[in-house]
Design an enzyme around this catalytic site. Sequence first.
Site, PDB file in Angstrom:
ATOM      1  CE1 TYR A 285      68.502  31.526  87.043  1.00 57.49           C
ATOM      2  CE2 TYR A 285      70.211  31.731  85.378  1.00 57.49           C
ATOM      3  CZ  TYR A 285      69.496  30.965  86.273  1.00 57.49           C
ATOM      4  OH  TYR A 285      69.792  29.631  86.405  1.00 57.49           O
TER       5      TYR A 285
ATOM      6  CD1 TRP B 211      70.303  33.519  89.348  1.00 55.60           C
ATOM      7  CD2 TRP B 211      71.177  31.691  90.313  1.00 55.60           C
ATOM      8  NE1 TRP B 211      69.579  33.242  90.499  1.00 55.60           N
ATOM      9  CE2 TRP B 211      70.096  32.134  91.105  1.00 55.60           C
ATOM     10  CE3 TRP B 211      71.885  30.552  90.720  1.00 55.60           C
ATOM     11  CZ2 TRP B 211      69.713  31.479  92.289  1.00 55.60           C
ATOM     12  CZ3 TRP B 211      71.490  29.905  91.889  1.00 55.60           C
ATOM     13  CH2 TRP B 211      70.419  30.372  92.663  1.00 55.60           C
TER      14      TRP B 211
HETATM   15  N1  LIG Z   1      68.150  25.379  88.305  1.00 56.60           N
HETATM   16  C1  LIG Z   1      69.078  25.719  87.454  1.00 56.60           C
HETATM   17  O1  LIG Z   1      68.974  25.451  86.290  1.00 56.60           O
HETATM   18  C2  LIG Z   1      70.282  26.441  87.949  1.00 56.60           C
HETATM   19  C3  LIG Z   1      70.495  26.581  89.322  1.00 56.60           C
HETATM   20  C4  LIG Z   1      71.687  27.126  89.760  1.00 56.60           C
HETATM   21  C5  LIG Z   1      72.635  27.573  88.841  1.00 56.60           C
HETATM   22  N2  LIG Z   1      72.379  27.465  87.503  1.00 56.60           N
HETATM   23  C6  LIG Z   1      73.362  27.939  86.514  1.00 56.60           C
HETATM   24  O2  LIG Z   1      74.667  27.531  86.900  1.00 56.60           O
HETATM   25  C7  LIG Z   1      75.519  28.668  87.022  1.00 56.60           C
HETATM   26  C8  LIG Z   1      76.570  28.396  88.053  1.00 56.60           C
HETATM   27  O3  LIG Z   1      76.039  28.027  89.297  1.00 56.60           O
HETATM   28  P1  LIG Z   1      75.996  29.012  90.518  1.00 56.60           P
HETATM   29  O4  LIG Z   1      76.192  30.396  90.005  1.00 56.60           O
HETATM   30  O5  LIG Z   1      74.772  28.690  91.282  1.00 56.60           O
HETATM   31  O6  LIG Z   1      77.187  28.565  91.444  1.00 56.60           O
HETATM   32  P2  LIG Z   1      78.777  28.477  91.329  1.00 56.60           P
HETATM   33  O7  LIG Z   1      79.214  28.651  89.938  1.00 56.60           O
HETATM   34  O8  LIG Z   1      79.134  27.244  92.048  1.00 56.60           O
HETATM   35  O9  LIG Z   1      79.240  29.713  92.233  1.00 56.60           O
HETATM   36  C9  LIG Z   1      79.163  31.003  91.722  1.00 56.60           C
HETATM   37  C10 LIG Z   1      79.640  32.055  92.709  1.00 56.60           C
HETATM   38  O10 LIG Z   1      80.938  31.802  93.184  1.00 56.60           O
HETATM   39  C11 LIG Z   1      81.681  33.011  93.283  1.00 56.60           C
HETATM   40  N3  LIG Z   1      82.833  32.898  92.367  1.00 56.60           N
HETATM   41  C12 LIG Z   1      82.816  32.543  91.048  1.00 56.60           C
HETATM   42  N4  LIG Z   1      84.067  32.513  90.554  1.00 56.60           N
HETATM   43  C13 LIG Z   1      84.883  32.830  91.570  1.00 56.60           C
HETATM   44  C14 LIG Z   1      86.288  32.951  91.687  1.00 56.60           C
HETATM   45  N5  LIG Z   1      87.101  32.723  90.670  1.00 56.60           N
HETATM   46  N6  LIG Z   1      86.797  33.318  92.887  1.00 56.60           N
HETATM   47  C15 LIG Z   1      86.003  33.549  93.939  1.00 56.60           C
HETATM   48  N7  LIG Z   1      84.658  33.455  93.887  1.00 56.60           N
HETATM   49  C16 LIG Z   1      84.109  33.083  92.714  1.00 56.60           C
HETATM   50  C17 LIG Z   1      80.734  34.136  92.877  1.00 56.60           C
HETATM   51  O11 LIG Z   1      80.023  34.662  94.001  1.00 56.60           O
HETATM   52  P3  LIG Z   1      80.619  35.715  95.077  1.00 56.60           P
HETATM   53  O12 LIG Z   1      81.644  36.522  94.389  1.00 56.60           O
HETATM   54  O13 LIG Z   1      79.441  36.477  95.568  1.00 56.60           O
HETATM   55  O14 LIG Z   1      81.160  34.822  96.157  1.00 56.60           O
HETATM   56  C18 LIG Z   1      79.725  33.405  92.039  1.00 56.60           C
HETATM   57  O15 LIG Z   1      78.501  34.027  91.963  1.00 56.60           O
HETATM   58  C19 LIG Z   1      74.543  29.811  87.327  1.00 56.60           C
HETATM   59  O16 LIG Z   1      75.089  31.073  87.068  1.00 56.60           O
HETATM   60  C20 LIG Z   1      73.409  29.450  86.400  1.00 56.60           C
HETATM   61  O17 LIG Z   1      73.714  29.833  85.074  1.00 56.60           O
HETATM   62  C21 LIG Z   1      71.239  26.896  87.060  1.00 56.60           C
END
Ligand SMILES: NC(=O)c1ccc[n+]([C@@H]2O[C@H](COP(=O)([O-])OP(=O)(O)OC[C@H]3O[C@@H](n4cnc5c(N)ncnc54)[C@H](OP(=O)(O)O)[C@@H]3O)[C@@H](O)[C@H]2O)c1
Length: 327
Positions: A56, A21
């Site tokens: 996305y 995303w």
């Molecule tokens: N409705 C749906 O179906 C839906 C909704 C939400 C998500 N999703 C899917 O789930 C995936 C994951 O969820 P999410 O992206 O919402 O949230 P998440 O994985 O909980 O958080 C992702 C964010 O955390 C930070 N991050 C990631 N790894 C890191 C690390 N090792 N160290 C420090 N910061 C880190 C990055 O942002 P920063 O660097 O900007 O802090 C990243 O964009 C999405 O990419 C998507 O594919 C689906």
Amino acid sequence: MKYRQLGTTGMHVSEISFGAWAIGSSWGKVDDQESLAALNKAVDLGVNFIDTADVYGDGHSEKLIARLLKERKETLYVATKAGRKLEPHVAEKYTAQNIRRFVEDSLKNLQVQRLDLLQLHCPPTAVYYNPEMFQALDDLVKAGKLRNYGVSVEKVEEALKAIEFPGVRTIQIIFNMFRQRPSELFFREAKARKIGVIVRVPLASGLLTGKMSRASRFAADDHRNYNRKGKMFDRGETFAGVDFDKGLKAVEELKRILPRGMSMTQFALRWILMFDAVSCAIPGAKRPDQVEDNCAASDMPRLSGRVMSQVREIYEKYIQADVHQRW
Ligand SMILES: NC(=O)c1ccc[n+]([C@@H]2O[C@H](COP(=O)([O-])OP(=O)(O)OC[C@H]3O[C@@H](n4cnc5c(N)ncnc54)[C@H](OP(=O)(O)O)[C@@H]3O)[C@@H](O)[C@H]2O)c1
């Protein structure tokens, strides 16, 4: 990297996979070269499953993944989603014709003949009571457009309803240290029915990485700025629905029980992998260094029973009352 079965899809997927995303939209400024470097790093480290959606960046995330698929020889599985392009996003618009159109767009964006996995993208609750929609997905499988289909859900009850349809092979759901309810009834049911469980928002939008503070600021086009109260989409998608300040306090306590040799991010991901109903977690990453940090969680030692209980206590103290019964 270790691998798990994604239900009965035949896909054996990396425990830590890739959420695409952030590289498409809604997370502030991203750079395509860096996004591609992050995707390539993930594949280098054994990631073989990528989650994206048609919305996305209006296909941008899918198109970046198409470039990756061209560059790499490894077997890579891509899950995409459909439904959120509907305007307005209402149950009546979930028709066979609309979904077929979205599938054709995703096939084009990803430059593939068939989608490995199509997920309905958090549809309105009424869609779960519309068997014609699921019949339409079965027809798309028969027509060779999809290998598998599943549903990305907001609520545990939606997940339980979705898996009553025999063609639903996967559920994507929010599950993390701040969102523990899926591990109760849903995980038991998912295991009994051999449903693949894809865990999204594993880091509570970055809160569980431990890098945030009250001084953290987010760009105007980052949902962590504009969707904290659920203005644009479900509130639970931003910081997993947790109040930011309360979340920070809980993270401070989690840091005190951080097992030696793990980053806070790895602790959060390792905690998810302790549940055998989980097929994979899909942390969103924008840069190669984040991917490295995340992937290493797969090879970390199991958490002790004591640490698992401590995480539960912190959840009960700070988070449960606000979150548990909402999703
Ligand atoms: N409705 C749906 O179906 C839906 C909704 C939400 C998500 N999703 C899917 O789930 C995936 C994951 O969820 P999410 O992206 O919402 O949230 P998440 O994985 O909980 O958080 C992702 C964010 O955390 C930070 N991050 C990631 N790894 C890191 C690390 N090792 N160290 C420090 N910061 C880190 C990055 O942002 P920063 O660097 O900007 O802090 C990243 O964009 C999405 O990419 C998507 O594919 C689906």
